[in-house]
Design a protein around this motif. Sequence first.
Motif, PDB file in Angstrom:
ATOM      1  N   TYR A 108     -18.762  53.618  80.196  1.00 24.82           N
ATOM      2  CA  TYR A 108     -17.773  54.565  80.696  1.00 24.82           C
ATOM      3  C   TYR A 108     -17.116  54.901  79.222  1.00 24.82           C
ATOM      4  CZ  TYR A 108     -12.923  55.552  81.719  1.00 24.82           C
ATOM      5  OH  TYR A 108     -11.618  56.202  81.585  1.00 24.82           O
ATOM      6  N   CYS A 123     -14.588  49.852  89.814  1.00 20.84           N
ATOM      7  CA  CYS A 123     -16.258  50.210  90.158  1.00 20.84           C
ATOM      8  C   CYS A 123     -16.611  48.765  90.717  1.00 20.84           C
ATOM      9  CB  CYS A 123     -16.856  50.517  88.715  1.00 20.84           C
ATOM     10  SG  CYS A 123     -16.724  52.265  88.263  1.00 20.84           S
ATOM     11  N   LEU A 284     -21.456  50.833  87.350  1.00 23.25           N
ATOM     12  CA  LEU A 284     -20.547  51.852  86.734  1.00 23.25           C
ATOM     13  C   LEU A 284     -20.874  53.345  87.287  1.00 23.25           C
ATOM     14  CD1 LEU A 284     -20.089  50.620  83.113  1.00 23.25           C
ATOM     15  CD2 LEU A 284     -18.426  50.512  84.753  1.00 23.25           C
TER      16      LEU A 284
END
Length: 433
Positions: A108, A123, A284
């Motif tokens: 990310y 997440c 993620l």
Amino acid sequence: MPDAEAGWIARDAAALAGVEKLRFFPQVVESGAGCLLVEPGGRELLDLSATWTACGLGHGHPAVVEALTRAAQAPPGAGALSAVHPSAVALAEDLLALVPGRGERRVYLGHAGSDANDVAIRCALAATGRPVVVAFHRSYHGGLGLAMSASGVHVEGGSAAPSEDVRFVDYPEPFRDGHAAYEAQLAGIAAALAPRDAACLLVEPILSDGGLIVPPDGFLADVARLCADTGTLLICDEVKVGLGRPGTLHAFAHDGIVPDIVTFGKSLGAGLPLSAAVGPAAVLDQPAGSALLTTAGNPWSTAVGRAVLRTIETEGLAERADAMGGRLRAGLREACAGLTAVGEVRGRGLAIGVDLVTDRDSRERDPGLAARVVYRAWELGAVVYYVGGNVLEVTPPLVIGESEVDRAVEILTEAIRTAGRITDEQLAAYAGW
């Protein structure tokens, strides 16, 4: 105070919101180079903070200037939200190669450690279906969202409301705790995880804003074991003390562990807005489209991030931090040996804490002295701040040299000796934390 500085301070007070200010002395700077900051009048300040580690390569590093200039010439849009661009993909690939992990993983990209930690928490909650987050008292993981709710300094300081879904546990402090306390702290962590309803546990390898506390060797390994035993995702927050600062590339490497998720920020962007979380794809990737920042992964920040990672490797900055940090700690310990106000000088690499106390026997914290010392250090020509109420946080740029280290020792020691010169009136406008 010169008129130029006074004018800027008055304009700042009239224009910028107080919610984003954390001021310790009347600091005004207009430029920087390497480990130096320059005031409008030309006075140079030795930077012993690196803007809370965000300027890990110092100020105006050629690699950063070159990467930023090149990226600005023909940028492919302003982010990676709805388009693929090479710099964002390549930075993610660099991080995947740099960070140890298991199985298929993702990266990310965000703007700050705050959003990286917030996304990692959200997440983890979604992926596990568990409702609880475990974090440490006096921790700092961000200034917004769930990351703020999981930051002990915010909850304990009253700037974030307590949440029934966040459990705080004690972080070990060797200077003030004994072995029995450590065993009790581990038992407290085990008890917080025992219901198996915790999605994740967030931990800083060195507790930064809570007092630059270096835990006992093996602490992260013990925490990792407890997380593994209960199926809890371990999130290691390397935002402030990672990427070479502790004398190793990753702070978690000290205990030889591999976290489930690792978060980065501050020095990754060399002053530009950039953060990252590296972790399992199963965590993620979902929920899709749930962390949307329009300019995240933008070509300027990602180009600089790649340059930062290359520079840390090619210039051997982790090894440099280990050597310069050792020199700085040794110099401070020797110079402060006769000062009873210095309880301990601790740290790893260039993450160093000077614990100021009323006396060494009681080890009672002395916040008033800390406030005076950082103000006095600024008068003497250095920028350093305090954390945890009473600890000088010494985190200079990773490019600091021997002569600058020795100068830092001189200034800090003199600031501690002569802190009494700073009056209550001078401090009144600068509450710090």
